[in-house]
Design a protein around this motif. Sequence first.
Motif, short mmCIF file in Angstrom:
data_model
loop_
_atom_site.label_atom_id
_atom_site.label_comp_id
_atom_site.label_asym_id
_atom_site.label_seq_id
_atom_site.Cartn_x
_atom_site.Cartn_y
_atom_site.Cartn_z
N LYS A 53 66.45 3.23 49.80
CA LYS A 53 66.03 4.36 49.20
C LYS A 53 64.87 4.33 48.44
O LYS A 53 64.24 3.56 48.39
N ALA A 54 64.21 5.67 48.54
CA ALA A 54 62.78 5.89 48.21
C ALA A 54 62.77 5.62 46.71
O ALA A 54 63.75 6.26 46.05
N SER A 55 61.47 5.23 46.28
CA SER A 55 61.36 4.77 44.91
C SER A 55 60.65 6.29 44.17
O SER A 55 60.23 7.16 45.13
N LEU A 56 60.95 6.32 42.90
CA LEU A 56 60.64 7.56 42.46
C LEU A 56 58.80 7.79 42.88
O LEU A 56 58.28 8.89 42.86
N GLU A 57 58.04 6.72 42.66
CA GLU A 57 56.72 6.68 43.08
C GLU A 57 56.62 7.33 44.48
O GLU A 57 55.69 8.20 44.65
N GLU A 58 57.38 6.84 45.31
CA GLU A 58 57.04 7.33 46.57
C GLU A 58 57.56 8.68 46.87
O GLU A 58 57.07 9.64 47.67
N ILE A 59 58.61 9.25 46.18
CA ILE A 59 58.81 10.52 46.16
C ILE A 59 57.81 11.51 45.72
O ILE A 59 57.57 12.48 46.23
N MET A 60 57.35 11.19 44.24
CA MET A 60 56.30 11.93 43.58
C MET A 60 55.01 11.98 44.51
O MET A 60 54.30 12.86 44.69
#
Length: 86
Positions: free
Chosen positions: A49-56
Amino acid sequence: MSTVTVRNLDESVKQALRERAAGHGVSMEQEIRDALARDVRNGPGRRPKASLEEIMRLSRKPDRPFDFEQAQDEVWDYLYKSDKPR
């Protein structure tokens, strides 16, 4: 904690790990620990799953213009590679 030595690691893999570690602001050793832990947690055939940092990071405006066709090709290459069995 235990120690593991990996022999005969392909130079391109080592370089990719070094670059990925630099991008994450961690040591190569820490990047390897994180990658191994992610792989073991996710189990065979599961996508991480993508981390919040990667999504941002995806939601930010790019610093410079980019080639949409190249970006699309890179996405398809990534998706194709992640579906291959290990």
